[in-house]
Design a protein around this motif. Sequence first.
Motif, short mmCIF file in Angstrom:
data_model
loop_
_atom_site.label_atom_id
_atom_site.label_comp_id
_atom_site.label_asym_id
_atom_site.label_seq_id
_atom_site.Cartn_x
_atom_site.Cartn_y
_atom_site.Cartn_z
N ARG A 101 0.81 -1.21 0.00
CA ARG A 101 0.00 0.00 0.00
C ARG A 101 0.85 1.27 0.00
O ARG A 101 0.36 2.35 -0.28
N GLU A 102 2.14 1.15 0.35
CA GLU A 102 3.02 2.30 0.42
C GLU A 102 3.23 2.88 -0.96
O GLU A 102 3.36 2.17 -1.94
N MET A 103 3.32 4.21 -1.04
CA MET A 103 3.45 4.84 -2.34
C MET A 103 4.83 4.64 -2.94
O MET A 103 5.82 4.44 -2.25
N THR A 104 4.86 4.69 -4.26
CA THR A 104 6.11 4.58 -5.00
C THR A 104 6.70 5.98 -5.20
O THR A 104 6.06 7.00 -4.92
N ILE A 105 7.92 6.02 -5.73
CA ILE A 105 8.54 7.30 -6.05
C ILE A 105 7.69 8.05 -7.08
O ILE A 105 7.51 9.27 -7.00
N GLY A 106 7.13 7.32 -8.04
CA GLY A 106 6.26 7.96 -9.03
C GLY A 106 5.04 8.60 -8.38
O GLY A 106 4.66 9.72 -8.73
N ASN A 107 4.43 7.89 -7.41
CA ASN A 107 3.28 8.46 -6.69
C ASN A 107 3.69 9.71 -5.91
O ASN A 107 2.94 10.70 -5.86
N LEU A 108 4.86 9.65 -5.30
CA LEU A 108 5.34 10.78 -4.50
C LEU A 108 5.59 12.01 -5.38
O LEU A 108 5.27 13.14 -4.98
N ILE A 109 6.13 11.80 -6.57
CA ILE A 109 6.35 12.93 -7.48
C ILE A 109 5.02 13.54 -7.90
O ILE A 109 4.89 14.77 -8.03
N ASP A 110 4.00 12.71 -8.12
CA ASP A 110 2.66 13.23 -8.42
C ASP A 110 2.16 14.12 -7.29
O ASP A 110 1.61 15.21 -7.52
N LEU A 111 2.33 13.64 -6.04
CA LEU A 111 1.89 14.41 -4.88
C LEU A 111 2.67 15.70 -4.76
O LEU A 111 2.10 16.76 -4.45
#
Length: 441
Positions: A101-111
């Motif tokens: 469930r933890e976010m990926t680096i790609g998800n973090l860049i989106d955020l």
Amino acid sequence: MSTAKKLTKSVVDAIAPTGKIFRVFDSEVRGFCVRVSPSGDKLWQLEFRPFPGGRGVAVKRMTLGAANVLTPDDARKTALKTLADVAKGVDPVADKIAKRREMTIGNLIDLYENEGCKVQRGIRIGQPMKARNKAYTISGLRHHVIPLIGDMRISEVTSADIEQLVRDIAGGKTAKDVKIGPRQRIIVKGGDGAARKVARSLSAVFTFAIREPSVPLTKNPCNDARVNKVDGRRTRFLTLEEVGRLGAALDDLEADGSNPKALDIVRLWALTGCRRDEIAALKWSEVRSDLGCLVLDDTKTGKSVRPLAASAAALLASLPRYADVEQLDGLSPWVFPAGSGKGHYQGTKRIWRKVTTKAGLPGVTPHTLRHTLGSTAVSSGQALPMVGAILGHKDARSTAIYAHMQQSPAVKAATRAAGGIAAALSGKTPGKLLPMKKRAG
């Protein structure tokens, strides 16, 4: 089937599939088994009761790996280590679910793109990035970071991963030139400079994540990475002889029919020390000839007042007022409007390559002209605060100084600093102030 026996390679190989899933348990390690599917695929698994155990705790099951990949001995060692962790209170199944469930680096860049992108130091700390700076930052992260580590979980990224990332970018691993449409391309360049910029941007992303309550991150891996995140201090500036070659190249290109807008933008870069878009996107409302200054609405440091040297003021006074392409009966608000559509002129990159090639100045950038004016000002004896006023290093927020700007020492300082540059651009002997040639409107 759950018959317990010592699970060896020969035993596992001999197990034949049936029409349904079944498991064969090991006789030595409690809960250790091999799962057999109807197709014959076999997986090593472990069943256990999470700490503190007992009949009241539900049994959980986790997969250790494929039987054709892990040997029985390796799978058994993994099972024993997992059971030891369970005895200490670790729930490996819950940890695995949480990691998924933890976010990926790609998800973090989106955020970060949606909620971050704040200035982290200087007088604008905490304020949103300028739109152009944000676009460059996010573009670098998407074109360099995501292809390399975008799928990694944020807690899994180590300083070693950051070091490898920087090496890959510097080595050109993420470079590409892709056509995406008519007259549209995505060109991504690697190199040391790009690697340093991306390392700084990614460090800012991790810092944002640590401060964000919704992101389970406590450490920035960029802090411990042995990478260079700081660009070398730029000390390149032009001599007056080189400025003379630049001016001659501009005159030759003008005689050959090059766009006069682009050429005059370059001249104003040299005479004002302004940044690229501070001149390319200059509006007539920002030109205060009566006060001897430019009052720039929005720069890297916010609103800014720049004293105009006499040579720069003369060049601006000689420029024609262009009609607005959208309004047949009106004039464009831009000093250098685009040839078609809305907005300001965008062709400076093309002309700059031609200018530097003809002048024999490889590697020189428009920002070099800014350094040149600053260096010339210091060499002529101007105090550093005065040089800062010429280059707009300090944000001038008060409009009270506008009324006396024409008599301000900053205008005189700018005129003295640009005098030699103006003479060299015109092909004259430096030392005597010569206004730029008057152009018919």
